[in-house]
Design a protein around this motif. Structure first.
Motif, PDB file in Angstrom:
ATOM      1  N   HIS A 161       0.833  -1.205   0.000  1.00  0.00           N
ATOM      2  CA  HIS A 161       0.000   0.000   0.000  1.00  0.00           C
ATOM      3  C   HIS A 161       0.868   1.256   0.000  1.00  0.00           C
ATOM      4  O   HIS A 161       0.637   2.185  -0.793  1.00  0.00           O
ATOM      5  CB  HIS A 161      -0.936  -0.005   1.211  1.00  0.00           C
ATOM      6  CG  HIS A 161      -1.766   1.242   1.321  1.00  0.00           C
ATOM      7  ND1 HIS A 161      -2.907   1.435   0.579  1.00  0.00           N
ATOM      8  CD2 HIS A 161      -1.598   2.376   2.059  1.00  0.00           C
ATOM      9  CE1 HIS A 161      -3.420   2.627   0.855  1.00  0.00           C
ATOM     10  NE2 HIS A 161      -2.644   3.213   1.757  1.00  0.00           N
ATOM     11  N   VAL A 162       1.865   1.279   0.897  1.00  0.00           N
ATOM     12  CA  VAL A 162       2.776   2.435   0.968  1.00  0.00           C
ATOM     13  C   VAL A 162       3.359   2.717  -0.413  1.00  0.00           C
ATOM     14  O   VAL A 162       3.311   3.849  -0.913  1.00  0.00           O
ATOM     15  CB  VAL A 162       3.926   2.182   1.974  1.00  0.00           C
ATOM     16  CG1 VAL A 162       4.984   3.278   1.859  1.00  0.00           C
ATOM     17  CG2 VAL A 162       3.408   2.114   3.399  1.00  0.00           C
ATOM     18  N   GLU A 163       3.918   1.678  -1.030  1.00  0.00           N
ATOM     19  CA  GLU A 163       4.599   1.875  -2.304  1.00  0.00           C
ATOM     20  C   GLU A 163       3.637   2.367  -3.387  1.00  0.00           C
ATOM     21  O   GLU A 163       3.952   3.298  -4.139  1.00  0.00           O
ATOM     22  CB  GLU A 163       5.278   0.576  -2.744  1.00  0.00           C
ATOM     23  CG  GLU A 163       6.414   0.183  -1.830  1.00  0.00           C
ATOM     24  CD  GLU A 163       7.293  -0.926  -2.384  1.00  0.00           C
ATOM     25  OE1 GLU A 163       8.311  -1.231  -1.738  1.00  0.00           O
ATOM     26  OE2 GLU A 163       6.976  -1.488  -3.458  1.00  0.00           O
ATOM     27  N   GLU A 164       2.478   1.753  -3.461  1.00  0.00           N
ATOM     28  CA  GLU A 164       1.533   2.110  -4.527  1.00  0.00           C
ATOM     29  C   GLU A 164       1.061   3.553  -4.417  1.00  0.00           C
ATOM     30  O   GLU A 164       1.103   4.307  -5.390  1.00  0.00           O
ATOM     31  CB  GLU A 164       0.326   1.157  -4.500  1.00  0.00           C
ATOM     32  CG  GLU A 164       0.649  -0.217  -5.083  1.00  0.00           C
ATOM     33  CD  GLU A 164      -0.547  -1.159  -5.054  1.00  0.00           C
ATOM     34  OE1 GLU A 164      -1.559  -0.844  -4.400  1.00  0.00           O
ATOM     35  OE2 GLU A 164      -0.465  -2.213  -5.713  1.00  0.00           O
ATOM     36  N   VAL A 165       0.619   3.955  -3.215  1.00  0.00           N
ATOM     37  CA  VAL A 165       0.020   5.288  -3.099  1.00  0.00           C
ATOM     38  C   VAL A 165       1.073   6.395  -3.126  1.00  0.00           C
ATOM     39  O   VAL A 165       0.832   7.476  -3.679  1.00  0.00           O
ATOM     40  CB  VAL A 165      -0.894   5.420  -1.843  1.00  0.00           C
ATOM     41  CG1 VAL A 165      -2.072   4.467  -1.940  1.00  0.00           C
ATOM     42  CG2 VAL A 165      -0.129   5.219  -0.549  1.00  0.00           C
ATOM     43  N   VAL A 166       2.246   6.130  -2.562  1.00  0.00           N
ATOM     44  CA  VAL A 166       3.301   7.160  -2.526  1.00  0.00           C
ATOM     45  C   VAL A 166       3.883   7.376  -3.920  1.00  0.00           C
ATOM     46  O   VAL A 166       4.072   8.523  -4.360  1.00  0.00           O
ATOM     47  CB  VAL A 166       4.386   6.783  -1.501  1.00  0.00           C
ATOM     48  CG1 VAL A 166       5.610   7.682  -1.646  1.00  0.00           C
ATOM     49  CG2 VAL A 166       3.831   6.884  -0.079  1.00  0.00           C
ATOM     50  N   VAL A 167       4.159   6.301  -4.629  1.00  0.00           N
ATOM     51  CA  VAL A 167       4.718   6.441  -5.982  1.00  0.00           C
ATOM     52  C   VAL A 167       3.686   7.085  -6.911  1.00  0.00           C
ATOM     53  O   VAL A 167       4.023   7.950  -7.733  1.00  0.00           O
ATOM     54  CB  VAL A 167       5.202   5.076  -6.518  1.00  0.00           C
ATOM     55  CG1 VAL A 167       5.594   5.166  -7.988  1.00  0.00           C
ATOM     56  CG2 VAL A 167       6.398   4.584  -5.690  1.00  0.00           C
ATOM     57  N   LYS A 168       2.430   6.703  -6.759  1.00  0.00           N
ATOM     58  CA  LYS A 168       1.361   7.299  -7.582  1.00  0.00           C
ATOM     59  C   LYS A 168       1.268   8.810  -7.346  1.00  0.00           C
ATOM     60  O   LYS A 168       0.961   9.583  -8.263  1.00  0.00           O
ATOM     61  CB  LYS A 168       0.019   6.636  -7.242  1.00  0.00           C
ATOM     62  CG  LYS A 168      -1.134   7.062  -8.151  1.00  0.00           C
ATOM     63  CD  LYS A 168      -2.434   6.359  -7.761  1.00  0.00           C
ATOM     64  CE  LYS A 168      -3.602   6.884  -8.590  1.00  0.00           C
ATOM     65  NZ  LYS A 168      -4.888   6.338  -8.122  1.00  0.00           N
ATOM     66  N   ALA A 169       1.561   9.237  -6.122  1.00  0.00           N
ATOM     67  CA  ALA A 169       1.502  10.663  -5.780  1.00  0.00           C
ATOM     68  C   ALA A 169       2.780  11.412  -6.164  1.00  0.00           C
ATOM     69  O   ALA A 169       2.943  12.596  -5.830  1.00  0.00           O
ATOM     70  CB  ALA A 169       1.234  10.821  -4.280  1.00  0.00           C
ATOM     71  N   GLY A 170       3.703  10.725  -6.856  1.00  0.00           N
ATOM     72  CA  GLY A 170       4.940  11.375  -7.293  1.00  0.00           C
ATOM     73  C   GLY A 170       6.042  11.372  -6.264  1.00  0.00           C
ATOM     74  O   GLY A 170       7.002  12.151  -6.351  1.00  0.00           O
ATOM     75  N   GLY A 171       5.921  10.490  -5.283  1.00  0.00           N
ATOM     76  CA  GLY A 171       6.939  10.401  -4.234  1.00  0.00           C
ATOM     77  C   GLY A 171       7.875   9.219  -4.427  1.00  0.00           C
ATOM     78  O   GLY A 171       7.905   8.599  -5.493  1.00  0.00           O
ATOM     79  N   ALA A 172       8.629   8.903  -3.369  1.00  0.00           N
ATOM     80  CA  ALA A 172       9.590   7.800  -3.414  1.00  0.00           C
ATOM     81  C   ALA A 172       9.352   6.852  -2.251  1.00  0.00           C
ATOM     82  O   ALA A 172       9.090   7.286  -1.127  1.00  0.00           O
ATOM     83  CB  ALA A 172      11.017   8.335  -3.346  1.00  0.00           C
TER      84      ALA A 172
END
Length: 310
Positions: A161-172
């Motif tokens: 979940h962390v990876e999916e939502v953070v990367v989708k939001a343009g984060g790392a």
């Protein structure tokens, strides 16, 4: 930059705060305990109390700090470690941390959006949990193992979940290896010294490690470069349990770990411990070194374990 570190009083958070301050950034760091505000002040940060599971608390604190970047290092590891590490009941042991990685991440992203913060960096994990197919060393292109049907599944799903939502939001999302250094491996070392940390089966399962200082320095680079995507933050030497565990015991001045058969370990410690020790997958750091220009102070756990336990 103004950097907001959620979970700044944890073992990794403290290293990160120190390094950010040393590089001239203005840091607001959170803790759940008023008793730790003094510690954060000593590190050079403005400390604030925040409940990562309370959307209002997160929203208010982030809005007040007005950061340029947010770093999510919230876990409940210190609370979990107050009890004996329990591989057999990981789902219970990690309940609070899993909530911080799901609900807590969502609260931080909502607060970031509300206050116009464009970059979020979040903690993920790459210790032994690469997908158990193919080679022993995985890149960021390889999925993490979801450990379906085991007590590790809830934790693996939270990390996904962390990876999916953070990367989708343009984060790392930073997949840290097994963290070691002051305060990070004390309980493991105690188990090794008391002969309660055996080698399982052939000890063929791989793990990746990273020193707290190196994990923090990679995080600083990710913040400064506004890097996006997933990065494995591990040292240069993924290794099987049959190599690192006896070496760690030697560095700790302990007897060589006993070896137990897989069937017995499954009864005593559960399937996850058996999988980790016999089928775990390590990780490659090539992308982080190439794209972030990351240089490790401790390129191998061999050097790091020795220095930490000397």
């Amino acid at each position: 930059m103004r950097v907001f570190v959620a979970g700044g009083s944890g073992v990794l958070g403290q290293r990160l705060v120190s390094q950010l301050v040393a590089r001239g950034h203005q840091v607001t760091a959170t803790t759940t305990s008023e008793a730790k505000l003094g510690l954060l002040a000593e590190l050079g940060a403005e400390g604030v109390v925040m409940d990562g599971l309370d959307a209002m608390s997160v929203g208010e604190v982030v809005a007040t700090a007005r950061p340029d970047a947010i770093v999510h290092q919230m876990t409940a590891m210190s609370m979990a470690h107050a009890g004996k590490p329990d591989m057999k009941h990981l789902d219970r042991w990690f309940t609070q941390t899993n909530r911080l990685r799901t609900e807590g991440t969502d609260h931080l992203l909502a607060a970031a959006e509300a206050t116009g913060v464009s970059h979020l960096v979040a903690q993920s994990n790459a210790s032994w949990n690469g997908i158990r197919q193919g080679g022993w060393v995985k890149t960021e292109e390889d999925p993490l193992d979801l450990e379906e049907g085991t007590v590790a599944h809830a934790g693996a799903a939270a990390i996904r979940h962390v990876e999916e939502v953070v990367v989708k939001a343009g984060g790392a999302a930073l997949r840290y290896g097994g963290l070691y250094g002051p305060g990070a491996t004390d309980d493991q070392v105690e188990f090794i010294r008391s002969q309660q940390y055996p080698l399982v089966g052939g000890g063929t399962g791989y793990s990746s490690w990273v020193h707290l200082d190196d994990a923090a320095s990679a995080t600083v680079l990710t913040v400064e470069q506004k890097a996006k995507g997933v990065f494995n933050i591990v040292d240069d030497e993924p290794a099987p349990a049959g190599e690192w565990l006896p070496y760690l015991a030697e560095c700790a001045g302990a007897k060589r770990p006993k070896r137990v058969p897989t069937w017995l370990a499954r009864l005593l410690a559960g399937q996850v411990a058996v999988t980790m020790m016999t089928e775990g997958r390590g990780f490659s750091n090539a992308k982080a070194k190439r794209e972030l220009g990351w240089q490790l102070r401790y390129p191998s756990w061999r050097q790091g374990f020795k220095e930490e336990l000397a």
